[in-house]
Write a protein that holds these residues in place. Structure first.
Motif, PDB file in Angstrom:
ATOM      1  N   UNK A   1       4.086  -6.105 -18.011  1.00 38.78           N
ATOM      2  CA  UNK A   1       4.685  -5.927 -17.080  1.00 38.78           C
ATOM      3  C   UNK A   1       3.901  -4.900 -16.336  1.00 38.78           C
ATOM      4  N   UNK A   2       2.975  -4.306 -17.151  1.00 36.01           N
ATOM      5  CA  UNK A   2       2.094  -3.149 -16.579  1.00 36.01           C
ATOM      6  C   UNK A   2       1.018  -3.726 -15.557  1.00 36.01           C
ATOM      7  N   UNK A   3       0.833  -3.092 -14.298  1.00 33.68           N
ATOM      8  CA  UNK A   3      -0.129  -3.536 -13.207  1.00 33.68           C
ATOM      9  C   UNK A   3      -1.414  -3.106 -13.756  1.00 33.68           C
ATOM     10  N   UNK A   4      -2.669  -3.726 -13.348  1.00 34.56           N
ATOM     11  CA  UNK A   4      -4.009  -3.190 -13.540  1.00 34.56           C
ATOM     12  C   UNK A   4      -4.026  -1.767 -13.188  1.00 34.56           C
ATOM     13  N   UNK A   5      -3.603  -1.404 -12.003  1.00 30.33           N
ATOM     14  CA  UNK A   5      -3.619   0.003 -11.498  1.00 30.33           C
ATOM     15  C   UNK A   5      -2.612   0.948 -12.635  1.00 30.33           C
TER      16      UNK A   5
ATOM     17  N   UNK B   1       4.489  -0.415 -13.390  1.00 28.51           N
ATOM     18  CA  UNK B   1       4.659  -1.891 -13.825  1.00 28.51           C
ATOM     19  C   UNK B   1       4.923  -2.677 -12.418  1.00 28.51           C
ATOM     20  N   UNK B   2       5.303  -3.879 -12.868  1.00 30.37           N
ATOM     21  CA  UNK B   2       5.765  -4.731 -11.627  1.00 30.37           C
ATOM     22  C   UNK B   2       7.070  -4.373 -11.408  1.00 30.37           C
ATOM     23  N   UNK B   3       7.432  -4.862 -10.336  1.00 27.94           N
ATOM     24  CA  UNK B   3       9.029  -4.348  -9.591  1.00 27.94           C
ATOM     25  C   UNK B   3      10.060  -4.822 -10.362  1.00 27.94           C
TER      26      UNK B   3
ATOM     27  N   UNK C   1      -0.587   7.693  -4.677  1.00 24.68           N
ATOM     28  CA  UNK C   1       0.369   6.882  -4.079  1.00 24.68           C
ATOM     29  C   UNK C   1      -0.182   5.862  -3.113  1.00 24.68           C
ATOM     30  N   UNK C   2      -1.440   6.153  -2.316  1.00 27.16           N
ATOM     31  CA  UNK C   2      -1.918   5.077  -1.689  1.00 27.16           C
ATOM     32  C   UNK C   2      -2.484   4.212  -2.136  1.00 27.16           C
ATOM     33  N   UNK C   3      -3.023   4.233  -3.399  1.00 27.67           N
ATOM     34  CA  UNK C   3      -3.618   3.225  -4.344  1.00 27.67           C
ATOM     35  C   UNK C   3      -2.505   2.149  -4.719  1.00 27.67           C
TER      36      UNK C   3
END
Length: 502
Positions: free
Chosen positions: A394-398, A363-365, A330-332
């Protein structure tokens, strides 16, 4: 008309010569059975004598047993030898090394557990009747360790056998006999699961095909149903599978069974039943008729209560143990991108009711607003109903890392704890996906959706829609707590392999 030997077609003879095994079909059964015996022996030696050394050390005391001549002292080394031999005999009596149970399904493991527990039950009765004062610690170490070693050794052998069967070895060679449609269906099912240990090498159908092969396969057709005897010789098959009964009345089936060599040639009748779990099938001979009883699936009662209790306890324990991991993830997510940590999405669950499924946002918002654009520009991967894309922008690196190891699914443990989901079940669909369902697919909603299931451990997004539906409906019709435990075990392997995870 009797079954007689008549010449097969030249093409079929050539194919049969190529597929004919170089050694007798019973060789692999005998050899593999011996290997299982040796590993069973090694596992039990380590367990039983290991328990003796662990509890007593190298100098073990005697144990007294009452007999008609008085108390007889027995060394624990002798007791261990008797227990070891008895254990091996119990495994043999229960058929744990039989070729019909090895390599696939859970029956092999169930027989090992059943034979072990019954053996130690008899040991307890014997100890009570003859006043044998066993050291409890010795028994409590030998029983679970021996059982665990046996199961692990069988699992290792199953992996080895699976690889050999994928290459066509260590399998029964099968000649299919019946209508073209039924033979083709059975052939496709057996080829789909080589782990089952049935390798189709030929077929006999009422009307031989011009192409001399079953439709959509390279399985040679050796002629009509009068050429079964010659087809067996040409193909080298050791098992005849009757795929339909209309073309073969009872008298001809009985005549065919007489022709087969006892102990070396086998006869199997495949009823018109697909995707029915073994525990629901019961055979009952009545007036000379082998009647097959199929239990209808039940979705209430004690099994449902037990499943809910298992979900509740397991999800609560998992949330407590994984809470540090959940907090770090969650923090990351919070620090790496703008937006909320969790992604809530409306899904369809039990009995078609809607619920909000939780996931870590990967994903992005504004991912949902971009979906329709992607649908028109890019072709979905996997199947036609479920939109999946291997390189979804749409998928973020994390999020890509979370998806690779299915960490984004962990918040669904909250759904399980609250009761809207189960640990194991069909995939929870979106409402627009449900709108595309055929009528029979709605049976998925008879049980709660799951975090994992047969879909997830059998290829995930790489599966076609037809295979996805087939696996989900199979689970719905045949679910059991034992099956859930097996799927949970396979889930860990699927997550590590990362196959179909995108």
């Amino acid at each position: 008309m009797s079954i007689e030997e008549v010449p097969a077609t030249d093409a079929a003879q050539a194919a049969g010569a190529k597929l004919s095994p170089t050694r007798s079909s019973d060789d692999w059964r005998t050899i593999f059975g011996r290997r299982l015996f040796l590993t069973d022996l090694a596992a039990l030696i380590v367990a039983v004598y290991g328990a003796q050394v662990t509890w007593f050390g190298l100098e073990s005391p005697d144990v007294l047993a009452r007999s008609f001549v008085g108390n007889v002292p027995l060394s624990y080394s002798v007791v261990s030898a008797i227990l070891l031999i008895s254990w091996l005999i119990a495994l043999q009596i229960y058929g744990t090394r039989g070729h019909r149970v090895i390599g696939t399904g859970t029956q092999e493991y169930r027989l090992i557990v059943d034979s072990t527990l019954r053996l130690f039950g008899l040991v307890a009765i014997f100890a009570f009747l003859f006043q044998v004062d066993f050291a409890r610690g010795y028994v409590l170490i030998a029983l679970p360790s021996g059982l665990i070693f046996l199961l692990i050794s069988r699992l290792v052998w199953r992996k080895w056998l699976s690889r050999r069967r994928a290459r066509g070895g260590y399998s029964s060679t099968v000649l299919l006999v019946g209508s073209t449609e039924s033979a083709t269906d059975i052939a496709n099912e057996l080829m789909r699961q080589p782990d089952a240990g049935y390798r189709v090498v030929g077929a006999c159908v009422p009307t031989p095909l011009i192409a001399s092969a079953l439709p959509g396969t390279d399985i040679p057709v050796f002629g009509n149903l009068d050429k079964v005897a010659q087809a067996l010789e040409a193909s080298g098959a050791d098992t005849v599978v009757i795929t339909s009964a209309d073309e073969l009345p009872p008298a001809r089936v009985r005549e065919l069974s007489w022709y087969l060599e006892p102990g070396r040639k086998h006869l199997v009748v495949a009823p018109s039943l697909i995707d029915i779990g073994g525990p629901r099938i019961h055979m009952r001979p009545v007036a000379g008729l082998p009647l097959i009883h199929i239990e209808t699936p039940r979705f209430d009662g004690g099994k449902k209560t037990l499943k809910r209790a298992f979900d509740l306890v397991s999800s609560a324990i998992s949330l407590i143990i994984l809470s540090p991991v959940l907090l770090v993830i969650a923090m990351i997510i919070r620090l790496s991108s703008q937006g909320s940590v969790f992604f809530r999405q409306e899904r369809i669950g039990l009995n078609g009711n809607k619920f909000n499924m939780l996931k870590f946002r990967s994903m992005v918002v504004d991912a949902e607003s971009q979906l329709e654009v992607l649908r028109t520009k890019r072709r979905a991967e996997g199947n036609t109903v479920l939109f999946k894309m291997k390189d979804d922008p749409r998928v973020t690196p994390i999020g890509r890392l979370l998806r690779r190891f299915s960490l984004d699914e962990l918040p669904q443990l909250i759904n399980v704890f609250l009761g809207s989901m189960s640990l194991v079940g069909p995939r929870p669909p979106l409402e627009h996906e449900v709108a595309q369902y055929e009528r029979h697919v709605h049976r998925r909603f008879l049980v709660k959706p799951g975090i994992t299931g047969l879909w997830q451990v059998s290829g995930r997004s790489n599966l076609s829609w037809e295979d996805t539906v087939r696996l989900d409906l199979f689970y719905v019709e045949n679910w059991s707590l034992t099956g859930d435990l097996v799927i949970l075990g396979r889930t860990a392997r699927a997550v590590l392999a990362r196959e179909g995870a995108y």
